[in-house]
Scaffold this motif. Structure first.
Motif, PDB file in Angstrom:
ATOM      1  N   ASN A  58      45.100  60.306  46.962  1.00  0.00           N
ATOM      2  CA  ASN A  58      44.174  59.249  46.542  1.00  0.00           C
ATOM      3  C   ASN A  58      44.771  58.256  45.730  1.00  0.00           C
ATOM      4  O   ASN A  58      43.961  57.447  45.038  1.00  0.00           O
ATOM      5  CB  ASN A  58      43.122  59.874  45.989  1.00  0.00           C
ATOM      6  N   GLN A  59      46.172  57.889  45.820  1.00  0.00           N
ATOM      7  CA  GLN A  59      46.537  56.750  45.201  1.00  0.00           C
ATOM      8  C   GLN A  59      46.542  55.555  46.135  1.00  0.00           C
ATOM      9  O   GLN A  59      47.365  55.700  47.047  1.00  0.00           O
ATOM     10  CB  GLN A  59      47.870  57.069  44.729  1.00  0.00           C
ATOM     11  N   LEU A  60      46.029  54.373  46.159  1.00  0.00           N
ATOM     12  CA  LEU A  60      45.967  53.224  46.775  1.00  0.00           C
ATOM     13  C   LEU A  60      46.906  52.269  46.092  1.00  0.00           C
ATOM     14  O   LEU A  60      46.841  52.023  45.095  1.00  0.00           O
ATOM     15  CB  LEU A  60      44.674  52.730  47.066  1.00  0.00           C
ATOM     16  N   THR A  61      47.736  51.670  47.031  1.00  0.00           N
ATOM     17  CA  THR A  61      48.844  50.705  46.658  1.00  0.00           C
ATOM     18  C   THR A  61      48.571  49.487  47.595  1.00  0.00           C
ATOM     19  O   THR A  61      48.691  49.790  48.748  1.00  0.00           O
ATOM     20  CB  THR A  61      50.291  51.117  46.524  1.00  0.00           C
ATOM     21  N   ILE A  62      48.321  48.353  47.141  1.00  0.00           N
ATOM     22  CA  ILE A  62      48.251  47.019  47.944  1.00  0.00           C
ATOM     23  C   ILE A  62      49.326  45.898  47.526  1.00  0.00           C
ATOM     24  O   ILE A  62      49.226  45.926  46.274  1.00  0.00           O
ATOM     25  CB  ILE A  62      46.830  46.622  48.229  1.00  0.00           C
ATOM     26  N   TYR A  63      49.913  45.287  48.366  1.00  0.00           N
ATOM     27  CA  TYR A  63      50.871  44.207  47.908  1.00  0.00           C
ATOM     28  C   TYR A  63      50.754  43.110  49.104  1.00  0.00           C
ATOM     29  O   TYR A  63      50.510  43.252  50.030  1.00  0.00           O
ATOM     30  CB  TYR A  63      52.298  44.699  48.279  1.00  0.00           C
ATOM     31  N   TYR A  64      50.527  41.874  48.265  1.00  0.00           N
ATOM     32  CA  TYR A  64      50.103  40.809  48.971  1.00  0.00           C
ATOM     33  C   TYR A  64      51.434  39.827  48.498  1.00  0.00           C
ATOM     34  O   TYR A  64      51.919  39.708  47.311  1.00  0.00           O
ATOM     35  CB  TYR A  64      48.887  39.900  48.294  1.00  0.00           C
ATOM     36  N   ASN A  65      51.940  38.897  49.578  1.00  0.00           N
ATOM     37  CA  ASN A  65      52.833  38.016  49.258  1.00  0.00           C
ATOM     38  C   ASN A  65      52.087  36.664  49.928  1.00  0.00           C
ATOM     39  O   ASN A  65      51.975  36.621  51.033  1.00  0.00           O
ATOM     40  CB  ASN A  65      54.103  38.299  50.195  1.00  0.00           C
ATOM     41  N   LEU A  66      51.998  35.891  49.116  1.00  0.00           N
ATOM     42  CA  LEU A  66      51.684  34.331  49.362  1.00  0.00           C
ATOM     43  C   LEU A  66      52.766  33.611  49.319  1.00  0.00           C
ATOM     44  O   LEU A  66      53.242  33.246  48.328  1.00  0.00           O
ATOM     45  CB  LEU A  66      50.631  34.050  48.241  1.00  0.00           C
ATOM     46  N   GLY A  67      53.138  33.155  50.450  1.00  0.00           N
ATOM     47  CA  GLY A  67      54.382  32.321  50.736  1.00  0.00           C
ATOM     48  C   GLY A  67      53.919  31.025  51.260  1.00  0.00           C
ATOM     49  O   GLY A  67      52.858  30.703  51.976  1.00  0.00           O
ATOM     50  N   GLY A  68      55.204  30.130  51.106  1.00  0.00           N
ATOM     51  CA  GLY A  68      54.839  28.662  51.762  1.00  0.00           C
ATOM     52  C   GLY A  68      55.116  27.858  50.559  1.00  0.00           C
ATOM     53  O   GLY A  68      55.241  27.843  49.427  1.00  0.00           O
ATOM     54  N   ASP A  69      54.368  26.631  51.011  1.00  0.00           N
ATOM     55  CA  ASP A  69      54.380  25.311  49.885  1.00  0.00           C
ATOM     56  C   ASP A  69      53.120  25.571  49.001  1.00  0.00           C
ATOM     57  O   ASP A  69      52.076  25.281  49.557  1.00  0.00           O
ATOM     58  CB  ASP A  69      54.369  24.267  50.669  1.00  0.00           C
ATOM     59  N   LEU A  70      53.476  26.385  47.792  1.00  0.00           N
ATOM     60  CA  LEU A  70      52.091  26.172  47.154  1.00  0.00           C
ATOM     61  C   LEU A  70      51.837  25.180  45.963  1.00  0.00           C
ATOM     62  O   LEU A  70      50.801  25.275  45.131  1.00  0.00           O
ATOM     63  CB  LEU A  70      52.451  27.483  46.068  1.00  0.00           C
ATOM     64  N   LYS A  71      52.511  23.896  46.242  1.00  0.00           N
ATOM     65  CA  LYS A  71      52.151  22.939  45.227  1.00  0.00           C
ATOM     66  C   LYS A  71      50.695  22.470  45.317  1.00  0.00           C
ATOM     67  O   LYS A  71      50.138  21.892  44.381  1.00  0.00           O
ATOM     68  CB  LYS A  71      53.175  21.896  45.511  1.00  0.00           C
TER      69      LYS A  71
END
Length: 179
Positions: A31-44
């Motif tokens: 019942n352990q939930l792991t979520i990983y997000y990666n926001l990539g690109g030009d973040l300026k």
């Protein structure tokens, strides 16, 4: 363990931001939930609230750049909305049905997650024990979403899928990951 990768799509809007990419993975082990997000690109051009020295539960995080996911129990109208700000602030709301009975979920007193600025983007990782809200035997359905606020004030809505005429993360048809 059930692990799935994802890639979020922007809701059709007047302006396109093809230089952004939101990917990640989600898993449930017992019942352990792991979520990983990666926001990539030009973040300026993205408005990202700087990290807080005292992250806490805050309201209306979706008004700024915010990583979110919606978790529902299979064959039940009840669901939860989890909000994770790049500043470290967070909140969890419980709903009795589609946009009904919204209450802050008090089962969570804190929601520690990790935010890392990387050379080519931003990474957010959450590891949460779901025992406080669902049992390990219950199947869950998840909708993964992100709100991106641009420095010009425009907001774009990203999700696994967009099933409505308007961007609406609460539509249960869009909770398409089963764990």
């Amino acid at each position: 363990m059930n692990k799935q990768t994802f890639s979020l799509q922007p809701f059709a809007s007047t302006e396109s931001f093809p230089n952004l990419k939101i990917t990640g993975n989600i898993s449930r082990n017992a019942n352990q939930l792991t979520i990983y997000y990666n926001l990539g690109g030009d973040l300026k051009e993205i408005a990202i609230v700087p990290p807080s020295n005292a992250p806490s539960r805050k309201y209306e995080l979706w008004e700024d750049t915010c990583f979110e996911f919606f978790l529902g129990i299979k064959d039940s109208p009840r669901y939860w909305e989890f909000n994770l700000s790049p500043a470290g602030h967070w909140n969890v709301y419980r709903f009795d049905g589609y946009r009904q009975g919204m209450q802050e979920e008090t089962a969570f007193e804190k929601l520690p997650f990790n935010v890392q600025n990387q050379a080519d983007g931003l990474a957010v990782t959450l590891d949460v024990d779901l025992d406080k809200i669902v049992s390990a035997e219950q199947e869950i359905e998840v909708g993964i979403t992100t709100v991106i606020k641009h420095k010009n004030g425009e907001v774009t809505y990203w999700a696994l899928t967009h099933r409505g005429a308007e961007a609406d993360f609460h539509l249960r048809d869009s909770f398409i990951i089963e764990l």
